[in-house]
Design a protein around this motif. Sequence first.
Motif, PDB file in Angstrom:
ATOM      1  N   GLY A 165       0.888  -1.242   0.033  1.00 28.52           N
ATOM      2  CA  GLY A 165      -0.073   0.067  -0.053  1.00 28.52           C
ATOM      3  C   GLY A 165       0.802   1.281   0.117  1.00 28.52           C
ATOM      4  O   GLY A 165       1.864   1.502   0.791  1.00 28.52           O
ATOM      5  N   PHE A 166       0.700   2.275  -0.908  1.00 31.36           N
ATOM      6  CA  PHE A 166       1.268   3.492  -0.877  1.00 31.36           C
ATOM      7  C   PHE A 166       0.032   4.527  -0.454  1.00 31.36           C
ATOM      8  O   PHE A 166      -1.172   4.668  -1.199  1.00 31.36           O
ATOM      9  CB  PHE A 166       1.752   3.649  -2.330  1.00 31.36           C
ATOM     10  N   PHE A 167       0.356   5.369   0.406  1.00 28.92           N
ATOM     11  CA  PHE A 167      -0.669   6.187   0.984  1.00 28.92           C
ATOM     12  C   PHE A 167      -0.020   7.641   0.873  1.00 28.92           C
ATOM     13  O   PHE A 167       1.006   8.048   1.222  1.00 28.92           O
ATOM     14  CB  PHE A 167      -1.095   5.857   2.243  1.00 28.92           C
ATOM     15  N   ARG A 168      -0.855   8.641   0.525  1.00 32.37           N
ATOM     16  CA  ARG A 168      -0.703  10.113   0.464  1.00 32.37           C
ATOM     17  C   ARG A 168      -1.908  10.925   0.977  1.00 32.37           C
ATOM     18  O   ARG A 168      -3.107  10.123   0.664  1.00 32.37           O
ATOM     19  CB  ARG A 168      -0.303  10.347  -1.132  1.00 32.37           C
ATOM     20  N   LYS A 169      -1.604  11.652   1.556  1.00 34.76           N
ATOM     21  CA  LYS A 169      -2.792  12.758   1.822  1.00 34.76           C
ATOM     22  C   LYS A 169      -2.949  14.009   1.036  1.00 34.76           C
ATOM     23  O   LYS A 169      -1.711  14.868   0.986  1.00 34.76           O
ATOM     24  CB  LYS A 169      -2.773  13.354   3.407  1.00 34.76           C
ATOM     25  N   LEU A 170      -3.763  14.224   0.125  1.00 33.06           N
ATOM     26  CA  LEU A 170      -3.732  15.454  -0.611  1.00 33.06           C
ATOM     27  C   LEU A 170      -4.747  16.272  -0.058  1.00 33.06           C
ATOM     28  O   LEU A 170      -5.977  16.165  -0.460  1.00 33.06           O
ATOM     29  CB  LEU A 170      -4.353  14.883  -2.089  1.00 33.06           C
ATOM     30  N   GLY A 171      -4.288  17.343   0.588  1.00 31.87           N
ATOM     31  CA  GLY A 171      -5.411  18.282   1.411  1.00 31.87           C
ATOM     32  C   GLY A 171      -6.248  17.530   2.338  1.00 31.87           C
ATOM     33  O   GLY A 171      -5.552  16.734   3.121  1.00 31.87           O
ATOM     34  N   ASP A 172      -7.396  17.379   2.301  1.00 29.65           N
ATOM     35  CA  ASP A 172      -8.320  16.596   3.215  1.00 29.65           C
ATOM     36  C   ASP A 172      -8.643  15.433   2.484  1.00 29.65           C
ATOM     37  O   ASP A 172      -9.515  14.562   3.037  1.00 29.65           O
ATOM     38  CB  ASP A 172      -9.617  17.334   3.164  1.00 29.65           C
ATOM     39  N   VAL A 173      -7.950  14.963   1.277  1.00 30.57           N
ATOM     40  CA  VAL A 173      -8.270  13.420   0.730  1.00 30.57           C
ATOM     41  C   VAL A 173      -7.198  12.624   0.955  1.00 30.57           C
ATOM     42  O   VAL A 173      -6.215  12.986   0.871  1.00 30.57           O
ATOM     43  CB  VAL A 173      -8.579  14.000  -0.650  1.00 30.57           C
TER      44      VAL A 173
END
Length: 324
Positions: free
Chosen positions: A153-161
């Motif tokens: 799993g690759f996880f990123r936070k794009l602002g509130d998403v």
Amino acid sequence: MKGKKALISFARKSALGSVMLALALYCGNARAEYSEAESESKEGKWEKSFITGNIAISEWFDGVAEGVDLFLAGQQYTTKQNKTAFLIEPSFYYNEKEGYTDAFGFNFNLRLPNVEEYWQITFTSYDETKERGITQTYLRQTPRERDYGATLGFFRKLGDVKASFQPRISFAGSFLISHSLTFESVVERGKNYRVNPKLQFYAEADRGTGIFLAFNFAFQLSQRFNLTFVNEGDYEDRAHLFTVTNGVALGHWFSNRSNMSYNIFVTSTNRPNYQMKSYNLGVAWSRILYKNMLDVQVIPNVDFADKYDYEQNPGITLNFNLKF
């Protein structure tokens, strides 16, 4: 004279009787206290053994994870705590039409903070990327499909998403590869209103490509009650199958360890034409049995499905989760 001797004798007997009675009561209370202390001692020993065993297993997994992490990274770059976790999930299912089934699942979530902050690898006995909606949790009436594999799993936070990309390799029989790309957010509208949109694109070897979307609304009615409106849709491109689930769940919190949800869900599909496939009435009771290590979920429900001409099909699901 005889009356006087009788009185003295009675007094002596009464005193002796009183002493014996007091002694008997003392012994009885002492025995009761000893029994309670002995019971508490046994319970304390069992509790201590359970905690000690859980900690030992958890520390072993953490040690393995940290060893792999440092081996791959070459050196220590961060002091963040390693959150590697191992979960055992025995489940039991019963309904009147199909009888009894059971399943045993596990989830090993390997975290390597020194290698990369935003990715993790998970080994499971089922494909967790398919756990997309309410039909895989509160409405699950049969065991998960057995599918051993690993998910990266690759996880990123794009602002509130929150964005995640999770390719998976399956070891069931032959090597199969699947992918999922997910975007999810939680939008707070005031203190008592929350919106939870979710969009997922997936590609699976056996089902082809598809899109899952959800748009759920939650209202905090009081400190102990909340109301959630569930709206979910899943489209499978290969079968041209569109499945929609709508429902209402009333949550009742008894404490921070125990809660109950009263649910009504309706499922519809577009094959052969758009129609109601089933509706389900159920209650889900969840409780943490022991210190966030062991919890249980009991879901009695009544299902009315088109494959049984909408006849009532009562059943019950029992799930345990043991965490290390």
